[in-house]
Design a protein around this motif. Structure first.
Motif, PDB file in Angstrom:
ATOM      1  N   PRO A  49     -17.003  -0.932  70.543  1.00 26.51           N
ATOM      2  CA  PRO A  49     -18.165  -1.810  70.413  1.00 26.51           C
ATOM      3  C   PRO A  49     -18.039  -2.709  69.176  1.00 26.51           C
ATOM      4  O   PRO A  49     -17.577  -2.266  68.138  1.00 26.51           O
ATOM      5  CB  PRO A  49     -19.329  -0.828  70.250  1.00 26.51           C
ATOM      6  N   ARG A  50     -18.445  -3.942  69.324  1.00 28.05           N
ATOM      7  CA  ARG A  50     -18.326  -4.884  68.222  1.00 28.05           C
ATOM      8  C   ARG A  50     -19.314  -4.532  67.113  1.00 28.05           C
ATOM      9  O   ARG A  50     -20.460  -4.191  67.371  1.00 28.05           O
ATOM     10  CB  ARG A  50     -18.586  -6.313  68.714  1.00 28.05           C
ATOM     11  N   ASP A  51     -18.836  -4.641  65.882  1.00 27.83           N
ATOM     12  CA  ASP A  51     -19.687  -4.394  64.715  1.00 27.83           C
ATOM     13  C   ASP A  51     -19.526  -5.575  63.773  1.00 27.83           C
ATOM     14  O   ASP A  51     -19.009  -5.449  62.664  1.00 27.83           O
ATOM     15  CB  ASP A  51     -19.284  -3.074  64.050  1.00 27.83           C
ATOM     16  N   ILE A  52     -19.965  -6.715  64.253  1.00 24.37           N
ATOM     17  CA  ILE A  52     -19.725  -7.964  63.540  1.00 24.37           C
ATOM     18  C   ILE A  52     -20.467  -8.030  62.214  1.00 24.37           C
ATOM     19  O   ILE A  52     -19.936  -8.514  61.206  1.00 24.37           O
ATOM     20  CB  ILE A  52     -20.086  -9.160  64.443  1.00 24.37           C
ATOM     21  N   ASN A  53     -21.699  -7.523  62.179  1.00 30.79           N
ATOM     22  CA  ASN A  53     -22.479  -7.591  60.943  1.00 30.79           C
ATOM     23  C   ASN A  53     -21.798  -6.839  59.800  1.00 30.79           C
ATOM     24  O   ASN A  53     -21.724  -7.337  58.671  1.00 30.79           O
ATOM     25  CB  ASN A  53     -23.882  -7.033  61.171  1.00 30.79           C
ATOM     26  N   THR A  54     -21.292  -5.634  60.099  1.00 35.74           N
ATOM     27  CA  THR A  54     -20.583  -4.862  59.073  1.00 35.74           C
ATOM     28  C   THR A  54     -19.323  -5.596  58.628  1.00 35.74           C
ATOM     29  O   THR A  54     -19.017  -5.662  57.428  1.00 35.74           O
ATOM     30  CB  THR A  54     -20.210  -3.475  59.613  1.00 35.74           C
ATOM     31  N   GLY A  55     -18.596  -6.145  59.589  1.00 29.95           N
ATOM     32  CA  GLY A  55     -17.392  -6.880  59.260  1.00 29.95           C
ATOM     33  C   GLY A  55     -17.652  -8.059  58.356  1.00 29.95           C
ATOM     34  O   GLY A  55     -16.941  -8.276  57.368  1.00 29.95           O
ATOM     35  N   ARG A  56     -18.689  -8.796  58.667  1.00 29.47           N
ATOM     36  CA  ARG A  56     -19.009  -9.967  57.853  1.00 29.47           C
ATOM     37  C   ARG A  56     -19.465  -9.565  56.454  1.00 29.47           C
ATOM     38  O   ARG A  56     -19.168 -10.261  55.473  1.00 29.47           O
ATOM     39  CB  ARG A  56     -20.094 -10.814  58.528  1.00 29.47           C
ATOM     40  N   SER A  57     -20.189  -8.459  56.350  1.00 29.51           N
ATOM     41  CA  SER A  57     -20.638  -7.989  55.032  1.00 29.51           C
ATOM     42  C   SER A  57     -19.444  -7.651  54.151  1.00 29.51           C
ATOM     43  O   SER A  57     -19.395  -8.014  52.973  1.00 29.51           O
ATOM     44  CB  SER A  57     -21.545  -6.768  55.179  1.00 29.51           C
ATOM     45  N   LEU A  58     -18.470  -6.958  54.731  1.00 32.26           N
ATOM     46  CA  LEU A  58     -17.288  -6.590  53.959  1.00 32.26           C
ATOM     47  C   LEU A  58     -16.482  -7.824  53.572  1.00 32.26           C
ATOM     48  O   LEU A  58     -16.063  -7.972  52.415  1.00 32.26           O
ATOM     49  CB  LEU A  58     -16.420  -5.622  54.751  1.00 32.26           C
ATOM     50  N   LEU A  59     -16.270  -8.708  54.532  1.00 29.19           N
ATOM     51  CA  LEU A  59     -15.486  -9.915  54.248  1.00 29.19           C
ATOM     52  C   LEU A  59     -16.166 -10.788  53.198  1.00 29.19           C
ATOM     53  O   LEU A  59     -15.504 -11.363  52.328  1.00 29.19           O
ATOM     54  CB  LEU A  59     -15.257 -10.705  55.530  1.00 29.19           C
ATOM     55  N   ALA A  60     -17.497 -10.881  53.273  1.00 29.33           N
ATOM     56  CA  ALA A  60     -18.227 -11.690  52.289  1.00 29.33           C
ATOM     57  C   ALA A  60     -18.019 -11.142  50.883  1.00 29.33           C
ATOM     58  O   ALA A  60     -17.800 -11.901  49.926  1.00 29.33           O
ATOM     59  CB  ALA A  60     -19.713 -11.712  52.636  1.00 29.33           C
ATOM     60  N   ALA A  61     -18.068  -9.799  50.764  1.00 28.94           N
ATOM     61  CA  ALA A  61     -17.890  -9.184  49.450  1.00 28.94           C
ATOM     62  C   ALA A  61     -16.472  -9.411  48.924  1.00 28.94           C
ATOM     63  O   ALA A  61     -16.279  -9.743  47.750  1.00 28.94           O
ATOM     64  CB  ALA A  61     -18.192  -7.687  49.542  1.00 28.94           C
ATOM     65  N   VAL A  62     -15.490  -9.239  49.807  1.00 27.72           N
ATOM     66  CA  VAL A  62     -14.096  -9.406  49.386  1.00 27.72           C
ATOM     67  C   VAL A  62     -13.810 -10.861  49.025  1.00 27.72           C
ATOM     68  O   VAL A  62     -13.158 -11.141  48.007  1.00 27.72           O
ATOM     69  CB  VAL A  62     -13.143  -8.922  50.490  1.00 27.72           C
ATOM     70  N   LEU A  63     -14.301 -11.787  49.816  1.00 27.02           N
ATOM     71  CA  LEU A  63     -14.050 -13.204  49.539  1.00 27.02           C
ATOM     72  C   LEU A  63     -14.777 -13.661  48.275  1.00 27.02           C
ATOM     73  O   LEU A  63     -14.309 -14.565  47.576  1.00 27.02           O
ATOM     74  CB  LEU A  63     -14.474 -14.055  50.741  1.00 27.02           C
TER      75      LEU A  63
END
Length: 261
Positions: free
Chosen positions: A21-35
């Motif tokens: 199942p897609r978990d886009i919100n979690t992915g974006r949260s992590l990527l935002a923090a890393v970027l």
């Protein structure tokens, strides 16, 4: 360096959040923090992380953010000169242009990505070729679009990518319908339908749409209208919307049915 390590990890694992199942919100949260906290120096990892966030935001429905991240990814990718990152950034920008109905721009950017794919493995040619075919189709150049979709279908058969094979069969069915090659259209749609899921509302809606297109072309207007209503009922009950290209074909069919009254 922890910041560089975090960026490298993000560049390589963003695909996880696109899986079912897609978990886009979690992915974006992590990527935002890393970027935000990771190294801001131009690098392949930063370009790929930006591309990953552009794709996640696209599927999240944040088209403006997706375009912004795509532009950032392109700038960084061109700075570092990494072929894969340069290709993917252009794929992202072509996808955004297609959504914005800037079809000539989408086609031209996809063509640039296709050139970059020449030095990479065949799988990297999938998205640029598909986007080039889609953009060409949307300009109304159905003859050229048919050639490109056939090339894409052949590539995906070689790669054994069943999902993309189904997608291109569907697209070819519509292109051939516009070219008035109804026999070819019906054959593509039939092969496409055989690989669709009867339990997936979107697949069921597309099957009804495709059958309606064929029925209308054969002069069966009443049956086409019935199938069109079935498609609309499925979409309404499942509370989903058609993708831009499928929505275009549905509007075209409704216009044809209304003008034929």
């Amino acid at each position: 360096d922890q910041k560089e390590a975090a960026l490298e990890l993000a560049a390589n694992v963003w695909r996880v959040w696109l899986m079912s199942p897609r978990d886009i919100n979690t992915g974006r949260s992590l990527l935002a923090a890393v970027l935000r906290e990771g190294s801001a120096d131009p690098s392949r990892d930063r370009a790929l992380a930006l591309y990953g966030d552009s794709l996640l935001s696209f599927w999240q429905g944040s088209k403006g953010e997706s375009r912004k991240r795509s532009e950032e990814a392109l700038k960084v990718a061109d700075q570092v000169g990494d072929a894969e990152a340069r290709l993917l950034a252009r794929v992202a920008l072509s996808r955004s242009a297609l959504e914005d109905a800037a079809y000539d721009l989408a086609r031209d950017i996809a063509a640039e990505a296709r050139e970059l794919a020449g030095g990479l493995t065949p799988a990297f040619g999938q998205a640029p070729l598909h986007l080039c075919a889609q953009a060409t189709r949307m300009t109304g150049d159905y003859d050229r679009a048919a050639d490109l979709f056939e090339e894409s279908l052949e590539l995906n058969r070689r790669l054994a990518d069943t999902g993309m094979i189904t997608v291109e069969l569907h697209n070819l069915g519509h292109v051939e319908a516009h070219r008035r090659n109804i026999g070819a259209s019906a054959r593509y749609f039939a092969e496409c339908s055989a690989s669709m899921s009867p339990n997936d509302p979107y697949d069921c809606a597309l099957t009804a749409l495709n059958q309606a297109i064929v029925a209308f072309a054969r002069g069966e207007r009443g049956h086409a209208a019935k199938l069109c209503r079935r498609m609309e009922l499925i979409l309404r009950k499942s509370e989903i919307a058609l993708a831009a290209d499928d929505a275009y074909e549905a509007r075209w069919l409704r216009q044809q049915l209304n003008s034929a009254r």
